[in-house]
Design a protein around this motif. Sequence first.
Motif, PDB file in Angstrom:
ATOM      1  N   LEU A 132      -9.206  -5.063  -1.756  1.00 37.63           N
ATOM      2  CA  LEU A 132      -7.858  -4.658  -1.341  1.00 37.63           C
ATOM      3  C   LEU A 132      -7.066  -4.088  -2.520  1.00 37.63           C
ATOM      4  O   LEU A 132      -6.271  -3.160  -2.355  1.00 37.63           O
ATOM      5  CB  LEU A 132      -7.116  -5.860  -0.726  1.00 37.63           C
ATOM      6  N   ALA A 133      -7.290  -4.644  -3.710  1.00 38.86           N
ATOM      7  CA  ALA A 133      -6.621  -4.118  -4.910  1.00 38.86           C
ATOM      8  C   ALA A 133      -7.061  -2.678  -5.178  1.00 38.86           C
ATOM      9  O   ALA A 133      -6.250  -1.811  -5.520  1.00 38.86           O
ATOM     10  CB  ALA A 133      -6.922  -5.007  -6.114  1.00 38.86           C
ATOM     11  N   LYS A 134      -8.373  -2.414  -5.013  1.00 39.48           N
ATOM     12  CA  LYS A 134      -8.871  -1.042  -5.188  1.00 39.48           C
ATOM     13  C   LYS A 134      -8.222  -0.104  -4.172  1.00 39.48           C
ATOM     14  O   LYS A 134      -7.834   1.021  -4.502  1.00 39.48           O
ATOM     15  CB  LYS A 134     -10.395  -1.022  -5.012  1.00 39.48           C
ATOM     16  N   LEU A 135      -8.112  -0.590  -2.953  1.00 36.50           N
ATOM     17  CA  LEU A 135      -7.520   0.219  -1.885  1.00 36.50           C
ATOM     18  C   LEU A 135      -6.060   0.530  -2.198  1.00 36.50           C
ATOM     19  O   LEU A 135      -5.582   1.645  -1.961  1.00 36.50           O
ATOM     20  CB  LEU A 135      -7.631  -0.552  -0.564  1.00 36.50           C
ATOM     21  N   ALA A 136      -5.349  -0.465  -2.734  1.00 36.16           N
ATOM     22  CA  ALA A 136      -3.937  -0.259  -3.072  1.00 36.16           C
ATOM     23  C   ALA A 136      -3.783   0.767  -4.197  1.00 36.16           C
ATOM     24  O   ALA A 136      -2.846   1.578  -4.190  1.00 36.16           O
ATOM     25  CB  ALA A 136      -3.303  -1.591  -3.473  1.00 36.16           C
ATOM     26  N   MET A 137      -4.704   0.755  -5.158  1.00 38.51           N
ATOM     27  CA  MET A 137      -4.616   1.698  -6.278  1.00 38.51           C
ATOM     28  C   MET A 137      -4.907   3.136  -5.849  1.00 38.51           C
ATOM     29  O   MET A 137      -4.380   4.094  -6.435  1.00 38.51           O
ATOM     30  CB  MET A 137      -5.595   1.290  -7.383  1.00 38.51           C
ATOM     31  N   ASP A 138      -5.744   3.304  -4.830  1.00 36.36           N
ATOM     32  CA  ASP A 138      -6.164   4.653  -4.421  1.00 36.36           C
ATOM     33  C   ASP A 138      -5.044   5.447  -3.752  1.00 36.36           C
ATOM     34  O   ASP A 138      -5.079   6.675  -3.735  1.00 36.36           O
ATOM     35  CB  ASP A 138      -7.362   4.564  -3.469  1.00 36.36           C
ATOM     36  N   GLN A 139      -4.081   4.750  -3.145  1.00 38.63           N
ATOM     37  CA  GLN A 139      -2.896   5.384  -2.527  1.00 38.63           C
ATOM     38  C   GLN A 139      -3.275   6.443  -1.479  1.00 38.63           C
ATOM     39  O   GLN A 139      -2.707   7.530  -1.438  1.00 38.63           O
ATOM     40  CB  GLN A 139      -1.987   5.991  -3.603  1.00 38.63           C
ATOM     41  N   LYS A 140      -4.253   6.123  -0.623  1.00 42.77           N
ATOM     42  CA  LYS A 140      -4.674   7.026   0.451  1.00 42.77           C
ATOM     43  C   LYS A 140      -3.698   6.932   1.619  1.00 42.77           C
ATOM     44  O   LYS A 140      -3.026   5.915   1.813  1.00 42.77           O
ATOM     45  CB  LYS A 140      -6.080   6.681   0.924  1.00 42.77           C
ATOM     46  N   ASN A 141      -3.652   8.016   2.433  1.00 39.79           N
ATOM     47  CA  ASN A 141      -2.711   8.010   3.560  1.00 39.79           C
ATOM     48  C   ASN A 141      -3.362   7.684   4.904  1.00 39.79           C
ATOM     49  O   ASN A 141      -2.688   7.665   5.927  1.00 39.79           O
ATOM     50  CB  ASN A 141      -1.948   9.338   3.640  1.00 39.79           C
ATOM     51  N   PHE A 142      -4.684   7.444   4.915  1.00 46.11           N
ATOM     52  CA  PHE A 142      -5.382   7.044   6.149  1.00 46.11           C
ATOM     53  C   PHE A 142      -6.357   5.929   5.788  1.00 46.11           C
ATOM     54  O   PHE A 142      -7.373   6.163   5.129  1.00 46.11           O
ATOM     55  CB  PHE A 142      -6.116   8.228   6.766  1.00 46.11           C
ATOM     56  N   LEU A 143      -6.042   4.703   6.184  1.00 47.10           N
ATOM     57  CA  LEU A 143      -6.883   3.546   5.860  1.00 47.10           C
ATOM     58  C   LEU A 143      -7.776   3.208   7.045  1.00 47.10           C
ATOM     59  O   LEU A 143      -7.295   2.978   8.157  1.00 47.10           O
ATOM     60  CB  LEU A 143      -6.024   2.337   5.495  1.00 47.10           C
ATOM     61  N   VAL A 144      -9.085   3.182   6.789  1.00 51.99           N
ATOM     62  CA  VAL A 144     -10.088   2.804   7.786  1.00 51.99           C
ATOM     63  C   VAL A 144     -10.639   1.453   7.346  1.00 51.99           C
ATOM     64  O   VAL A 144     -11.323   1.356   6.321  1.00 51.99           O
ATOM     65  CB  VAL A 144     -11.204   3.865   7.874  1.00 51.99           C
ATOM     66  N   ILE A 159     -14.051  -7.770 -12.764  1.00 52.95           N
ATOM     67  CA  ILE A 159     -12.933  -7.361 -11.900  1.00 52.95           C
ATOM     68  C   ILE A 159     -12.160  -6.215 -12.552  1.00 52.95           C
ATOM     69  O   ILE A 159     -11.841  -5.210 -11.906  1.00 52.95           O
ATOM     70  CB  ILE A 159     -11.999  -8.558 -11.635  1.00 52.95           C
ATOM     71  N   LEU A 160     -11.867  -6.353 -13.852  1.00 52.06           N
ATOM     72  CA  LEU A 160     -11.106  -5.319 -14.558  1.00 52.06           C
ATOM     73  C   LEU A 160     -11.863  -4.000 -14.576  1.00 52.06           C
ATOM     74  O   LEU A 160     -11.299  -2.927 -14.317  1.00 52.06           O
ATOM     75  CB  LEU A 160     -10.799  -5.793 -15.981  1.00 52.06           C
ATOM     76  N   GLU A 161     -13.168  -4.054 -14.864  1.00 50.07           N
ATOM     77  CA  GLU A 161     -13.985  -2.836 -14.922  1.00 50.07           C
ATOM     78  C   GLU A 161     -14.053  -2.148 -13.562  1.00 50.07           C
ATOM     79  O   GLU A 161     -14.070  -0.909 -13.484  1.00 50.07           O
ATOM     80  CB  GLU A 161     -15.395  -3.174 -15.402  1.00 50.07           C
ATOM     81  N   GLU A 162     -14.101  -2.936 -12.506  1.00 45.78           N
ATOM     82  CA  GLU A 162     -14.229  -2.370 -11.157  1.00 45.78           C
ATOM     83  C   GLU A 162     -13.071  -1.438 -10.840  1.00 45.78           C
ATOM     84  O   GLU A 162     -13.261  -0.376 -10.218  1.00 45.78           O
ATOM     85  CB  GLU A 162     -14.294  -3.509 -10.126  1.00 45.78           C
ATOM     86  N   LEU A 163     -11.863  -1.787 -11.271  1.00 45.84           N
ATOM     87  CA  LEU A 163     -10.700  -0.936 -11.011  1.00 45.84           C
ATOM     88  C   LEU A 163     -10.523   0.127 -12.098  1.00 45.84           C
ATOM     89  O   LEU A 163     -10.223   1.291 -11.793  1.00 45.84           O
ATOM     90  CB  LEU A 163      -9.428  -1.787 -10.916  1.00 45.84           C
ATOM     91  N   TRP A 164     -10.735  -0.261 -13.337  1.00 43.96           N
ATOM     92  CA  TRP A 164     -10.444   0.643 -14.459  1.00 43.96           C
ATOM     93  C   TRP A 164     -11.417   1.821 -14.496  1.00 43.96           C
ATOM     94  O   TRP A 164     -11.038   2.950 -14.830  1.00 43.96           O
ATOM     95  CB  TRP A 164     -10.495  -0.139 -15.773  1.00 43.96           C
ATOM     96  N   ASP A 165     -12.692   1.582 -14.132  1.00 45.75           N
ATOM     97  CA  ASP A 165     -13.682   2.658 -14.151  1.00 45.75           C
ATOM     98  C   ASP A 165     -13.347   3.751 -13.139  1.00 45.75           C
ATOM     99  O   ASP A 165     -13.713   4.917 -13.336  1.00 45.75           O
ATOM    100  CB  ASP A 165     -15.078   2.104 -13.863  1.00 45.75           C
ATOM    101  N   PHE A 203       0.859  -1.180   0.000  1.00 43.15           N
ATOM    102  CA  PHE A 203       0.000   0.000   0.000  1.00 43.15           C
ATOM    103  C   PHE A 203       0.904   1.242   0.000  1.00 43.15           C
ATOM    104  O   PHE A 203       1.646   1.471   0.958  1.00 43.15           O
ATOM    105  CB  PHE A 203      -0.901   0.026   1.237  1.00 43.15           C
ATOM    106  N   HIS A 204       0.830   2.018  -1.070  1.00 41.72           N
ATOM    107  CA  HIS A 204       1.622   3.242  -1.165  1.00 41.72           C
ATOM    108  C   HIS A 204       0.727   4.446  -0.868  1.00 41.72           C
ATOM    109  O   HIS A 204      -0.502   4.354  -0.917  1.00 41.72           O
ATOM    110  CB  HIS A 204       2.241   3.377  -2.555  1.00 41.72           C
ATOM    111  N   ILE A 205       1.336   5.585  -0.580  1.00 41.90           N
ATOM    112  CA  ILE A 205       0.576   6.819  -0.377  1.00 41.90           C
ATOM    113  C   ILE A 205       1.027   7.856  -1.405  1.00 41.90           C
ATOM    114  O   ILE A 205       2.204   7.936  -1.755  1.00 41.90           O
ATOM    115  CB  ILE A 205       0.739   7.374   1.056  1.00 41.90           C
ATOM    116  N   ALA A 206       0.044   8.638  -1.910  1.00 42.34           N
ATOM    117  CA  ALA A 206       0.359   9.658  -2.915  1.00 42.34           C
ATOM    118  C   ALA A 206       0.989  10.883  -2.275  1.00 42.34           C
ATOM    119  O   ALA A 206       1.847  11.535  -2.872  1.00 42.34           O
ATOM    120  CB  ALA A 206      -0.914  10.043  -3.679  1.00 42.34           C
ATOM    121  N   LYS A 207       0.542  11.222  -1.044  1.00 45.79           N
ATOM    122  CA  LYS A 207       1.112  12.368  -0.335  1.00 45.79           C
ATOM    123  C   LYS A 207       1.016  12.124   1.171  1.00 45.79           C
ATOM    124  O   LYS A 207       0.166  11.370   1.645  1.00 45.79           O
ATOM    125  CB  LYS A 207       0.391  13.667  -0.709  1.00 45.79           C
TER     126      LYS A 207
END
Length: 646
Positions: free
Chosen positions: A456-468, A409-415, A318-322
Amino acid sequence: MILLQANQIAQQFGADTLFKNIQLEISSQARIGLVGRNGSGKSTLLKIIAGIDPPDQGTIAKNKNVSLGYLAQDTGLDSDKTVWEEMLEAFSDVQQIEKRMHELEIQISQAVPEDENYETILNQYDNLQQEFAEKNGYGYENEMRSVLHGFQFDESFYDKSIQTLSGGQKTRLALAKMLLQSPDILILDEPTNHLDIETLSWLEGYLQNYRGALLIVSHDRYFLDKVVTEIYEISRNKMHHYKGNYSRYLDLKSQQLASDWKAYEKQQAEISKLEDFVAKNIVRASTTKRAQSRRKQLEKMDRLERPQGKEKAPNFLFHIAKTSGNIVFQLENGAIGYDHSVVSEPINLDIKRQEAIALVGPNGIGKSTLLKSMIGEIPFIKGEERFGTNVTVGYYDQGQAELNQNKTILEELWDEHPTTPEVDIRRILGSFLFSGDDVDKPISLLSGGEKARVALAKLAMDQKNFLVLDEPTNHLDIDNKEVLENALIDYEGTLFFVSHDRYFINRIATKVVELSEDGSRLYLGDYDYYLEKKQEEQELAEYEKSAMPQEKPKPSGKQNFAHSKEQQKQVRALQRKVTQVEEELAAADEKINQIKEEMTLPENLDDHVKLNELDQSLHTTQSQQEDLMEQWEDLSLQLEELETGT
């Protein structure tokens, strides 16, 4: 004594082999954990062992006098009866004995000793009374109350119709009834699903003292460590057996892999040496016989398979954008609930950057509600909340309600990331074990574990800095849990999560927040630290409750504290002694029953020497039991006097 054996069991799933050559043995008092990846066939094997489904190959041999109980995962009771009436069914045989005893009591009261059937009736009554006592006939209602209380059902539930209860309550009642039936072999498939931590702890204690054998499938590593003493693992269609609990199994598996590699490399070196000799000497007249001998040696060699280690697992981070500011989220005097009905207050939170905080508490107290209030889905009833600078929130819903069931699955992330190249989306999905045509599967057709990996894949792509995160380990097998844990440990952002997985909490949490009707309480450590502090609080509360005010001068603060600590120390020491004696009493009781059983065996009935030895052993053990009982009574009296201050 061996109760059940599975011999050379194999099962196909279409054209694929689910497992083969399965050997499993259940002895009396066995404590077996069955582990393996999702889809490895654990539940299928349990159904075969329980006699529900036949195997494609192999046999199940079970002692005909052995009773077996099987409970599938998430099985709920479907009954028109009340809770109490349904639990009573677990003791139907005891009730029949009790009814017959009452009938005989009437006959005895009306008969006279001179009647020819009088002695027969008395003997029947004595035998029934003994059987009644052995089956806990005098205490089964107390046992019912104890088990129902352990599953969080108080007396207000006893007269409720089961049809009116929730799905989770029906599931807990199904497990409660199975425990009360107390079969010789108890087979449980994921019994810890949907249980809160308090109930899990109670269940662990109950199963540790269960009189029969246990075969359990569970992904709860903390639970397995507490309950089981041997592990059977299904991996790559095969079964492997290890002695010890889950942690010991991990050590032994690692040692076995290292040993396998050593043996494999040694054999490969030997093979290379022999092949080299043959290649160099087979055509030379002077050495051809020796070369032919080496060739035969190679042909006869039983070649070891290359050790494969762990099966393929997800590999993600899990990375963070900022980066956020130091203050991530604060809540002062908050209250949560629905329709202005408060469930918990006051709640105070002060979450700082890079903290990992676990939220714990009983089911129904509002843990998921608090998370949804934090992300703005449900408004706080009262309180002041605020996010810090540059905080971006990623939310994981335990029910995967965020996933669109109509998409692939692909559409869920790509959209959600339309500017990201398809190859990058596929690469990320590949790290979560979705590759090739898998990415075109509709979300609606996925298993619980697959949906969890998509979320979890969606969460990883979002790169948020606070995971709930709300129960992120639900539906994940043990290997996938470990991957998630490692990813969260390396995460540079902030975590606030709900979990019933105590092993997971121990690895991830730096703090624990307990939620109750009285609001929140903070503990500055992991789950084991939280347990330790809760125990200290309970001991102090019990001491303060038992220490009635006396008409004596009050000691100073230091004296009172020292006296309190010393008394608590003495109480704990006595409690340990009482527990030790109780365990010795249970062992003595078990030994007496075992000796009595041996005395009735056909091979011993005609062996007077053996019978005499058993009789002497019986008297010795009964004498020891009486001594232990006296010790227990004396220690219990001392403990009562110390606790009450008399």
